[in-house]
Write an enzyme that holds these catalytic residues in place. Structure first.
Site, short mmCIF file in Angstrom:
data_model
loop_
_atom_site.label_atom_id
_atom_site.label_comp_id
_atom_site.label_asym_id
_atom_site.label_seq_id
_atom_site.Cartn_x
_atom_site.Cartn_y
_atom_site.Cartn_z
N TYR A 14 1.01 -0.93 -0.30
CA TYR A 14 -0.20 -0.60 -0.01
C TYR A 14 1.17 1.13 -0.21
CZ TYR A 14 -3.45 -3.22 1.91
OH TYR A 14 -4.32 -4.53 1.41
N ASN A 66 -9.09 0.88 8.01
CA ASN A 66 -10.50 0.79 8.68
C ASN A 66 -11.07 0.70 10.42
OD1 ASN A 66 -11.16 0.25 5.38
ND2 ASN A 66 -12.12 -0.98 6.25
N ASP A 92 -6.97 11.26 2.63
CA ASP A 92 -7.21 10.54 1.63
C ASP A 92 -9.30 11.81 0.93
OD1 ASP A 92 -7.27 8.71 1.93
OD2 ASP A 92 -8.71 8.08 0.27
N ASN A 113 -13.57 5.62 5.67
CA ASN A 113 -14.19 4.61 6.81
C ASN A 113 -13.00 4.34 7.80
OD1 ASN A 113 -15.67 2.81 5.68
ND2 ASN A 113 -14.68 1.46 4.76
#
Length: 191
Positions: A14, A66, A92, A113
């Site tokens: 990521y 999350n 973001d 989230n």
């Protein structure tokens, strides 16, 4: 004391994705302040720096996006922080054009989230810096978990510099209204 939280997902997979702009900004600030130490505490990677007479903790939750609130609540409880004044969350936002910044003092999650998780732990009143990553008409998950396009990568250095200036101004000037007026503008399009 202030805690600057960059939201993102841990792991190489990521690292360079749009969703990790919070981590990218925190790493950029750490580099700017020559912070090479990063340790694990509060389910996060943290670095500390005294800025303008105040302890500042740069904080990257390692809980995955999350569950960001799980890490944040630990540091809030440990230091008895006032979430309205002591917390700055960077993340973001697909509703903003790439390169745009929006600072808010409170609000809903807007479908994010990570923010939803934070709100569930500390409520809606905390300072946020939304980083525009642009909206894609196709799959939103694919967009946020995708890497920056070539044109975005060219503009990313300038975007990060503007975000660094914004955070540093928040930490040193202590005039949120003025900072909001200065940075809550649409970026000028390149001709």
């Amino acid at each position: 004391m202030k805690v600057v939280i960059g939201l993102g997902n841990p792991g190489k997979k990521y690292e360079k994705t749009r969703h990790n702009i919070g981590f990218i900004v925190v790493d950029s600030l750490r580099k700017k302040f020559n912070l090479t130490d990063e340790r694990e505490k509060f389910q996060a990677l943290i670095s500390e720096k005294n800025i303008d007479g105040e302890k500042v903790i740069f904080f990257k939750p390692q809980t995955f996006m999350n569950l960001s609130g799980n890490a944040l609540i630990e540091i809030v409880n440990f230091y008895k922080l006032d979430s309205k004044k002591d917390i700055i969350v960077i993340y973001d936002d697909m509703s903003l054009d790439f390169g745009d910044i929006r600072i808010r003092e409170k609000g809903s999650s807007g479908g994010h989230n990570g923010i939803k998780s934070i709100i569930s732990h500390i409520g809606e009143e905390f300072i946020r810096i939304k980083c525009g990553i642009g909206a894609k008409k196709e799959d939103a998950v694919e967009h946020v978990l995708g890497e920056f396009s070539q044109s975005e990568q060219k503009e990313l250095v300038e975007f990060l510099e503007k975000l660094n200036e914004c955070v540093i101004e928040m930490l040193t000037v202590h005039n949120l209204d003025r900072t909001m007026q200065k940075y809550n503008k649409k970026k000028e399009k390149l001709k």
